[in-house]
Design a protein around this motif. Structure first.
Motif, PDB file in Angstrom:
ATOM      1  N   GLN A   1     -62.181-153.519  17.930  1.00 47.04           N
ATOM      2  CA  GLN A   1     -62.251-154.549  16.985  1.00 47.04           C
ATOM      3  C   GLN A   1     -63.578-154.941  16.478  1.00 47.04           C
ATOM      4  O   GLN A   1     -63.808-154.981  15.206  1.00 47.04           O
ATOM      5  N   CYS A   2     -64.408-154.759  17.958  1.00 45.11           N
ATOM      6  CA  CYS A   2     -66.100-155.332  17.333  1.00 45.11           C
ATOM      7  C   CYS A   2     -67.073-154.323  16.919  1.00 45.11           C
ATOM      8  O   CYS A   2     -67.921-154.464  15.916  1.00 45.11           O
ATOM      9  N   LEU A   3     -67.078-152.898  17.931  1.00 46.53           N
ATOM     10  CA  LEU A   3     -67.199-152.113  16.442  1.00 46.53           C
ATOM     11  C   LEU A   3     -67.445-151.961  15.074  1.00 46.53           C
ATOM     12  O   LEU A   3     -67.666-151.789  14.493  1.00 46.53           O
ATOM     13  N   ALA A   4     -65.432-151.752  14.889  1.00 46.62           N
ATOM     14  CA  ALA A   4     -66.172-152.034  13.690  1.00 46.62           C
ATOM     15  C   ALA A   4     -66.215-152.458  12.460  1.00 46.62           C
ATOM     16  O   ALA A   4     -66.456-152.470  11.770  1.00 46.62           O
ATOM     17  N   VAL A   5     -66.422-153.814  13.400  1.00 49.73           N
ATOM     18  CA  VAL A   5     -66.809-155.433  12.543  1.00 49.73           C
ATOM     19  C   VAL A   5     -68.539-154.620  12.281  1.00 49.73           C
ATOM     20  O   VAL A   5     -69.172-154.949  11.345  1.00 49.73           O
ATOM     21  N   PHE A   6     -68.912-155.014  13.576  1.00 44.67           N
ATOM     22  CA  PHE A   6     -70.699-154.378  13.662  1.00 44.67           C
ATOM     23  C   PHE A   6     -71.186-153.153  12.835  1.00 44.67           C
ATOM     24  O   PHE A   6     -72.562-153.298  12.370  1.00 44.67           O
ATOM     25  N   MET A   7     -70.043-151.782  12.695  1.00 35.94           N
ATOM     26  CA  MET A   7     -71.048-151.075  12.372  1.00 35.94           C
ATOM     27  C   MET A   7     -70.577-150.898  10.601  1.00 35.94           C
ATOM     28  O   MET A   7     -71.450-150.031   9.591  1.00 35.94           O
ATOM     29  N   LYS A   8     -70.207-151.429  10.461  1.00 39.61           N
ATOM     30  CA  LYS A   8     -69.560-152.468   8.529  1.00 39.61           C
ATOM     31  C   LYS A   8     -71.414-152.953   8.247  1.00 39.61           C
ATOM     32  O   LYS A   8     -71.863-152.699   7.583  1.00 39.61           O
ATOM     33  N   ARG A   9     -71.753-153.291   9.038  1.00 38.76           N
ATOM     34  CA  ARG A   9     -72.947-155.270   9.525  1.00 38.76           C
ATOM     35  C   ARG A   9     -74.019-154.207   9.880  1.00 38.76           C
ATOM     36  O   ARG A   9     -74.415-154.503   8.273  1.00 38.76           O
ATOM     37  N   PHE A  10     -74.042-152.825  10.393  1.00 36.92           N
ATOM     38  CA  PHE A  10     -74.995-152.441  10.717  1.00 36.92           C
ATOM     39  C   PHE A  10     -74.847-151.049  10.729  1.00 36.92           C
ATOM     40  O   PHE A  10     -74.393-150.130  11.831  1.00 36.92           O
ATOM     41  N   PRO A  11     -74.763-150.353   9.581  1.00 36.19           N
ATOM     42  CA  PRO A  11     -74.424-149.229   9.813  1.00 36.19           C
ATOM     43  C   PRO A  11     -75.858-148.195  10.309  1.00 36.19           C
ATOM     44  O   PRO A  11     -75.927-147.201  10.629  1.00 36.19           O
ATOM     45  N   LEU A  12     -77.056-148.534  10.311  1.00 35.49           N
ATOM     46  CA  LEU A  12     -78.053-147.706  10.513  1.00 35.49           C
ATOM     47  C   LEU A  12     -78.145-147.355  12.443  1.00 35.49           C
ATOM     48  O   LEU A  12     -79.274-147.162  12.887  1.00 35.49           O
ATOM     49  N   ILE A  13     -77.394-148.465  12.853  1.00 39.07           N
ATOM     50  CA  ILE A  13     -77.354-147.914  14.529  1.00 39.07           C
ATOM     51  C   ILE A  13     -77.039-147.616  14.759  1.00 39.07           C
ATOM     52  O   ILE A  13     -75.091-147.551  15.131  1.00 39.07           O
ATOM     53  N   ARG A  14     -76.609-147.210  15.754  1.00 42.44           N
ATOM     54  CA  ARG A  14     -76.181-145.892  16.657  1.00 42.44           C
ATOM     55  C   ARG A  14     -75.211-146.731  17.850  1.00 42.44           C
ATOM     56  O   ARG A  14     -76.265-146.952  18.531  1.00 42.44           O
ATOM     57  N   VAL A  15     -74.536-146.486  17.965  1.00 40.52           N
ATOM     58  CA  VAL A  15     -73.379-147.393  19.327  1.00 40.52           C
ATOM     59  C   VAL A  15     -73.386-146.126  20.246  1.00 40.52           C
ATOM     60  O   VAL A  15     -72.170-145.493  19.767  1.00 40.52           O
ATOM     61  N   VAL A  16     -73.982-146.432  21.628  1.00 36.45           N
ATOM     62  CA  VAL A  16     -72.735-145.591  22.559  1.00 36.45           C
ATOM     63  C   VAL A  16     -72.775-147.163  23.514  1.00 36.45           C
ATOM     64  O   VAL A  16     -73.175-147.687  24.023  1.00 36.45           O
ATOM     65  N   VAL A  17     -71.490-146.441  23.867  1.00 37.46           N
ATOM     66  CA  VAL A  17     -70.736-147.163  24.464  1.00 37.46           C
ATOM     67  C   VAL A  17     -70.197-146.238  25.793  1.00 37.46           C
ATOM     68  O   VAL A  17     -69.031-145.288  25.502  1.00 37.46           O
ATOM     69  N   GLU A  18     -70.119-147.041  26.889  1.00 41.23           N
ATOM     70  CA  GLU A  18     -69.412-146.680  28.044  1.00 41.23           C
ATOM     71  C   GLU A  18     -68.616-146.864  29.151  1.00 41.23           C
ATOM     72  O   GLU A  18     -68.025-148.776  28.863  1.00 41.23           O
ATOM     73  N   GLU A  19     -66.915-147.038  28.938  1.00 38.54           N
ATOM     74  CA  GLU A  19     -65.739-147.528  29.838  1.00 38.54           C
ATOM     75  C   GLU A  19     -66.253-147.936  31.378  1.00 38.54           C
ATOM     76  O   GLU A  19     -66.626-146.471  32.195  1.00 38.54           O
ATOM     77  N   LEU A  20     -66.876-148.972  32.311  1.00 41.67           N
ATOM     78  CA  LEU A  20     -67.436-148.689  33.111  1.00 41.67           C
ATOM     79  C   LEU A  20     -66.672-149.520  34.450  1.00 41.67           C
ATOM     80  O   LEU A  20     -66.227-150.860  33.889  1.00 41.67           O
TER      81      LEU A  20
END
Length: 308
Positions: free
Chosen positions: A108-127
């Protein structure tokens, strides 16, 4: 009293060392000491006490810190929001979350964030929580979403909401029809839970002890997903947060009481690492999502029991 006085105070309060604090705020130690004395004069209270070579916060200093730190954090975020043009933000953001939040909240957060900041590459890990803390301390992560670490290790924790853990059962289990289940009713019930190294399991053991219940733990796992699948396939019960469930078929979720196991998830970041603008904006996105009606962990934690 000026902002610089507060920044100097925070530097000393967080390092408890005038030399390191002076390096942190890029002034000489004599200048820093002079500014702290000015602040103490303005307040009419000593903020620090020297005990041998050690520097400690006085009671007044601790109280002042607890009020000033969140204010200065908001000031820094406001300044960052003005200075950084969101549409031009680039680079990479490295975040990590435990399984409970990676199922629904992170997407949910990524959907909002990536729409607002399309030039940021996001790397997510489950830890795990410990791995998230390690990554923030060694600089391989920028932001974490987890529970409060048992040992702070120089990490800042910002609570997001309180989250109730719930009993999950297959639909044909004897407890599945209950609207609520008291912890004592789990005495002797066959269950699968996380292993003892997890803080959630340690909290549940305390709840069982408080209720005088001794469930029959027949399987211990180190991940939520296989635990939920085991409940579905074997008829065992378990206890998880609603955040760990994503419209799981064949699972009934039931509130617990007497006592109700509650955890507080939040944002984690390193106090010693420079916070990137992207990290600050992601933190703000998470806050907005969890506070939005019908979204995020805050609303999910209050979701009513549903049979699937």
């Amino acid at each position: 009293m000026e902002l610089r006085h507060l920044r100097y105070f925070l530097a000393v309060a967080e390092t408890l060392n005038f030399t390191r604090a002076a390096d942190k705020v890029h002034v000489t130690q004599s200048t820093l000491s002079h500014q702290i004395r000015q602040l103490e004069d303005d307040l009419g209270q000593p903020l620090f006490e020297r005990v041998g070579r050690r520097v400690i916060l006085t009671e007044s200093g601790q109280t002042f810190y607890e009020h000033v730190e969140p204010i200065m954090r908001q000031v820094d975020e406001a300044v960052g929001a003005v200075k950084d043009v969101p549409d031009e933000l680039r680079g990479e953001l490295r975040i990590a979350a435990t399984h409970s939040f990676n199922v629904q909240l992170i997407p949910q957060c990524l959907a909002v964030f990536m729409k607002r900041f399309p030039l940021i590459r996001v790397v997510v890990e489950e830890l795990s929580g410990d791995q998230i803390s390690d990554g923030l301390v060694n600089g391989t992560l920028d932001l974490g979403i987890s529970y409060r670490p048992a040992v702070p290790r120089g990490l800042r924790f910002e609570p997001l909401y309180n989250e109730e853990l719930r009993l999950i059962t297959p639909p044909d289990h004897q407890l599945a029809s209950h609207r609520r289940v008291r912890m004592v009713e789990l005495n002797g019930v066959r269950m699968t839970l996380l292993t003892g190294k997890f803080s959630t399991r340690q909290m549940l053991d305390e709840c069982f002890a408080a209720a005088g219940a001794r469930p029959h733990i027949v399987a211990e796992l180190n991940a939520i997903s296989p635990m939920v699948e085991l409940v579905r396939r074997t008829g065992l019960c378990s206890i998880v947060s609603d955040n760990a469930l994503k419209d799981e078929a064949g699972i009934v979720s039931i509130p617990l009481e007497s006592p109700t196991p509650v955890r507080t998830p939040g944002l984690l970041w390193s106090q010693s690492q420079h916070r990137l603008p992207a990290s600050r904006f992601m933190a703000e996105t998470v806050r907005q999502v969890v506070q939005s009606p019908g979204q995020g962990g805050k609303s999910r934690a209050r979701r009513r029991q549903s049979s699937r």
